[in-house]
Each structure stands twice: as structure tokens, then as C-alpha cells.
Design a protein around this motif. Structure first.
Motif, PDB file in Angstrom:
ATOM      1  N   SER A   1       0.851  -1.191   0.000  1.00 46.91           N
ATOM      2  CA  SER A   1       0.000   0.000   0.000  1.00 46.91           C
ATOM      3  C   SER A   1       0.885   1.237   0.000  1.00 46.91           C
ATOM      4  O   SER A   1       1.876   1.309   0.722  1.00 46.91           O
ATOM      5  CB  SER A   1      -0.901  -0.002   1.231  1.00 46.91           C
ATOM      6  N   VAL A   2       0.499   2.226  -0.800  1.00 50.56           N
ATOM      7  CA  VAL A   2       1.288   3.446  -0.936  1.00 50.56           C
ATOM      8  C   VAL A   2       0.329   4.616  -1.117  1.00 50.56           C
ATOM      9  O   VAL A   2      -0.807   4.446  -1.575  1.00 50.56           O
ATOM     10  CB  VAL A   2       2.270   3.324  -2.118  1.00 50.56           C
ATOM     11  N   GLN A   3       0.798   5.781  -0.741  1.00 49.82           N
ATOM     12  CA  GLN A   3      -0.038   6.973  -0.881  1.00 49.82           C
ATOM     13  C   GLN A   3       0.018   7.539  -2.295  1.00 49.82           C
ATOM     14  O   GLN A   3       1.006   7.348  -3.030  1.00 49.82           O
ATOM     15  CB  GLN A   3       0.410   8.037   0.113  1.00 49.82           C
ATOM     16  N   THR A   4      -1.030   8.240  -2.657  1.00 48.19           N
ATOM     17  CA  THR A   4      -1.093   8.928  -3.950  1.00 48.19           C
ATOM     18  C   THR A   4       0.136   9.815  -4.123  1.00 48.19           C
ATOM     19  O   THR A   4       0.533  10.528  -3.201  1.00 48.19           O
ATOM     20  CB  THR A   4      -2.358   9.775  -4.029  1.00 48.19           C
ATOM     21  N   GLY A   5       0.739   9.735  -5.307  1.00 48.50           N
ATOM     22  CA  GLY A   5       1.937  10.502  -5.595  1.00 48.50           C
ATOM     23  C   GLY A   5       3.223   9.798  -5.239  1.00 48.50           C
ATOM     24  O   GLY A   5       4.312  10.274  -5.578  1.00 48.50           O
ATOM     25  N   GLY A   6       3.116   8.675  -4.574  1.00 51.48           N
ATOM     26  CA  GLY A   6       4.293   7.937  -4.136  1.00 51.48           C
ATOM     27  C   GLY A   6       4.901   7.096  -5.230  1.00 51.48           C
ATOM     28  O   GLY A   6       4.444   7.087  -6.380  1.00 51.48           O
ATOM     29  N   SER A   7       5.968   6.385  -4.864  1.00 56.87           N
ATOM     30  CA  SER A   7       6.698   5.536  -5.799  1.00 56.87           C
ATOM     31  C   SER A   7       6.821   4.134  -5.234  1.00 56.87           C
ATOM     32  O   SER A   7       6.771   3.930  -4.012  1.00 56.87           O
ATOM     33  CB  SER A   7       8.094   6.116  -6.062  1.00 56.87           C
ATOM     34  N   LEU A   8       7.030   3.193  -6.136  1.00 61.16           N
ATOM     35  CA  LEU A   8       7.146   1.791  -5.741  1.00 61.16           C
ATOM     36  C   LEU A   8       7.884   1.051  -6.841  1.00 61.16           C
ATOM     37  O   LEU A   8       7.741   1.384  -8.020  1.00 61.16           O
ATOM     38  CB  LEU A   8       5.746   1.202  -5.559  1.00 61.16           C
TER      39      LEU A   8
ATOM     40  N   SER B   1       6.098   5.585 -10.441  1.00 58.69           N
ATOM     41  CA  SER B   1       6.133   6.861  -9.740  1.00 58.69           C
ATOM     42  C   SER B   1       4.855   7.625 -10.020  1.00 58.69           C
ATOM     43  O   SER B   1       4.066   7.246 -10.891  1.00 58.69           O
ATOM     44  CB  SER B   1       7.364   7.662 -10.148  1.00 58.69           C
ATOM     45  N   SER B   2       4.661   8.699  -9.271  1.00 61.11           N
ATOM     46  CA  SER B   2       3.443   9.522  -9.406  1.00 61.11           C
ATOM     47  C   SER B   2       2.200   8.648  -9.392  1.00 61.11           C
ATOM     48  O   SER B   2       1.310   8.785 -10.243  1.00 61.11           O
ATOM     49  CB  SER B   2       3.501  10.355 -10.690  1.00 61.11           C
TER      50      SER B   2
ATOM     51  N   VAL C   1      -3.175   2.025  -3.923  1.00 64.07           N
ATOM     52  CA  VAL C   1      -2.806   3.436  -3.847  1.00 64.07           C
ATOM     53  C   VAL C   1      -3.980   4.209  -3.268  1.00 64.07           C
ATOM     54  O   VAL C   1      -5.097   4.118  -3.785  1.00 64.07           O
ATOM     55  CB  VAL C   1      -2.436   3.998  -5.224  1.00 64.07           C
TER      56      VAL C   1
ATOM     57  N   SER D   1      -5.181   7.919  -0.855  1.00 60.22           N
ATOM     58  CA  SER D   1      -4.776   9.246  -0.366  1.00 60.22           C
ATOM     59  C   SER D   1      -4.689   9.258   1.143  1.00 60.22           C
ATOM     60  O   SER D   1      -5.142   8.351   1.816  1.00 60.22           O
ATOM     61  CB  SER D   1      -5.781  10.295  -0.837  1.00 60.22           C
TER      62      SER D   1
END
Length: 126
Positions: free
Chosen positions: A11-18, A83-84, A124, A126
Motif C-alpha cells: 500500500s502506498v499513498q497517492t503521488g508515491g513511488s514503488l 512513480s506519481s 494506492v 490518499s
């Protein structure tokens, strides 16, 4: 038989990278396509990025400029740098491969691919 094992989903936040990784057990031919696909609930599987032996790549419009596919042939690992990230990138991500009898622009259509991993979930929010 060729086995593919994905990892890196989380799980990652909006705008993050993985970065996703896919370990390929063996290559059966020097000519191949390898790709990343994703499937969100209720949607069809979508080819998003593919690469062939020379490093030529192909991307779906939905990820172009945000995602990068790469390969480490020595380690037999396929990568997807994301990304993004957006909420609409939430999906199960699969890597796939086809060996022999292929060339040119690597395909984004799932019908080309013979071997598939079990998937890794990317969420993803927010």
C-alpha cells in the motif's frame, strides 16, 4: 518450465513511488518479451509495459512517463519502477514472459505471453 515470482507490492499513498520485481527461473531462448500486466477488480487485464532482449520497451498510455520497465539479465530479474502513483493504479500486478519466435516492439497483449507469475497487490490511496 519457466516460473515467475513477483514481489514488491504494498500500500502506498497517492503521488508515491514503488518498485516491483519479478524473478524469472530461466530463459529458454535469447529472443523474448517480458511484460507487466495489471488487473483491477471488475476490469480486464491490462498490459502496461513490456521489454525485449535488446532493451526496447513499450508502454500503455495510462502509465507512459510514470512507469519504467527494466531488466537485469544476469540476475534474471524484471523490474517495474512506478512513480506519481494514482488511485487508479490500484490493481494486482503480474509479470509475464514468452520465449522464442518473437521480435520487434514488445507486445502488450496478454495473448502473446506463455508464462505468468502469481501477482502482487498494489494499493494506492490518499
Amino acid at each position: 518450465q519457466v516460473q515467475l515470482v513477483e514481489s514488491g507490492g504494498t500500500s502506498v499513498q497517492t503521488g508515491g513511488s514503488l518498485r516491483l520485481s519479478c524473478v524469472v527461473s530461466r530463459y529458454t531462448d535469447s529472443r523474448y518479451f517480458m511484460g507487466w500486466f495489471r488487473q483491477a477488480p471488475g476490469k480486464e487485464r491490462e498490459g502496461i509495459a513490456a521489454i525485449e532482449r535488446t532493451g526496447r520497451t513499450n508502454y500503455a498510455d495510462s502509465v507512459k512517463g510514470r512507469f519504467t520497465i527494466s531488466q537485469d539479465n544476469a540476475k534474471r530479474i524484471l523490474y517495474l519502477q512506478m512513480s506519481s502513483l494514482k488511485a487508479e493504479d490500484t490493481a494486482m500486478y503480474y509479470c509475464a514472459a514468452v520465449f522464442g519466435g518473437v521480435g520487434g516492439v514488445p507486445a502488450l497483449s496478454a495473448s502473446w505471453y506463455d508464462y505468468w507469475g502469481q501477482g502482487t497487490q498494489v494499493s494506492v490511496s490518499s
